[in-house]
Design an enzyme around this catalytic site. Structure first.
Site, short mmCIF file in Angstrom:
data_model
loop_
_atom_site.label_atom_id
_atom_site.label_comp_id
_atom_site.label_asym_id
_atom_site.label_seq_id
_atom_site.Cartn_x
_atom_site.Cartn_y
_atom_site.Cartn_z
N ASP A 102 42.96 40.32 31.65
CA ASP A 102 44.09 40.98 31.00
C ASP A 102 45.33 40.87 31.88
O ASP A 102 45.22 40.71 33.11
CB ASP A 102 43.77 42.47 30.78
CG ASP A 102 42.63 42.66 29.80
OD1 ASP A 102 42.34 41.73 29.03
OD2 ASP A 102 42.03 43.76 29.82
N1 URA Z 1 37.39 43.58 31.02
C1 URA Z 1 38.60 44.08 30.69
O1 URA Z 1 38.71 45.11 30.05
N2 URA Z 1 39.68 43.40 31.12
C2 URA Z 1 39.62 42.28 31.86
O2 URA Z 1 40.65 41.72 32.23
C3 URA Z 1 38.34 41.77 32.20
C4 URA Z 1 37.24 42.44 31.77
#
Ligand code: URA
Length: 239
Positions: A102
């Site tokens: 993310d």
């Molecule tokens: N899980 C999430 O919620 N975000 C990420 O970036 C990776 C795994």
């Protein structure tokens, strides 16, 4: 392989720059200046230099990036992408982030142009472990840890078993979680399902490799041949 292709694939020049460098007598093969970009060399045995610097031959390029917050894990987006943290020739060479973190997640992101290995590492078939350090609010206790480990309903799926280690006294607001899937916002949705929210997420391990702690946020380095072999083994190959 043609000399101009060798230089292009090694990332030191575009094919047209390679032609110019070769014509300008800046490139040597096994110690002798070569002036023909079309000359064929054996990438496994030839020693190629550009301006006296050895050009390391790479069929594929594998990079460990310590992703900072604020960058999108893709090659193109309206906002800044992780590719902007890497040398510009990496885009020309076809490198892409292997999987997505993310925009606000930091840590280990593999960037490569080995599409087959990238696909294998992300395939649910190989269950490649991904470990994240997290902070959450409100803190979670043993019952929530057990639920996360057993698998929780995050709407579209019930997650596969995970490993969760909590730091310090319970309830705890920090720890590590290892998952084998890679669903959209998976960890954030898992914590939401047990009544907490993720406030910090950092990937510290991927495919059997740990994030190099000497890399500052935004820094990158090439994987070593040994690390490449670890990745291949994680993807179910013999290395
Ligand atoms: N899980 C999430 O919620 N975000 C990420 O970036 C990776 C795994």
């Amino acid at each position: 392989m043609r000399l101009d292709k060798y230089l292009g694939q090694s990332g030191v020049a575009t094919r047209s720059e390679a032609t110019k460098f070769i014509r300008a007598r800046r490139v040597c093969v096994d110690g002798a200046v070569v002036r023909d970009p079309a000359v064929h060399i054996d990438p496994d045995t030839a020693s190629v230099t550009l301006d006296g610097q050895v050009v390391v031959w790479r069929e594929f390029t594998y990079v460990m990036l310590n992703k900072p917050t604020g960058y999108v894990s893709s090659t193109e987006d309206r906002g800044p992408t992780v590719m902007e943290l890497l040398p510009p020739q990496f885009v020309r060479m076809g490198l892409f982030p292997c999987g997505r973190l993310d925009i606000d997640t930091v840590g280990f992101l593999l960037v490569t142009n080995d599409g087959v290995l990238g696909h294998e590492l992300l395939s649910p078939k190989h269950h490649v472990d991904k470990t994240y350090r997290f902070r959450c609010d409100p803190p979670i206790g043993e019952e929530q840890r057990r639920q996360l480990c057993a698998g929780v309903d995050i709407g579209d799926i019930v997650t596969a078993p995970a490993e969760v280690v909590l730091y310090g006294d319970l309830p705890a607001c920090e720890g590590e979680i290892t998952i084998r899937e890679g669903k959209f916002h998976q960890i954030k949705r898992m914590f939401h399902a047990v009544g907490s929210e993720i406030t910090y997420l950092e990937r510290i391990r991927f495919g059997g490799l740990s994030l190099d702690t000497s890399l500052e946020c935004g820094e990158w380095r090439y994987l070593t041949p040994e690390e490449e072999a670890v990745l291949r083994r994680s993807a179910g190959r013999n290395a």
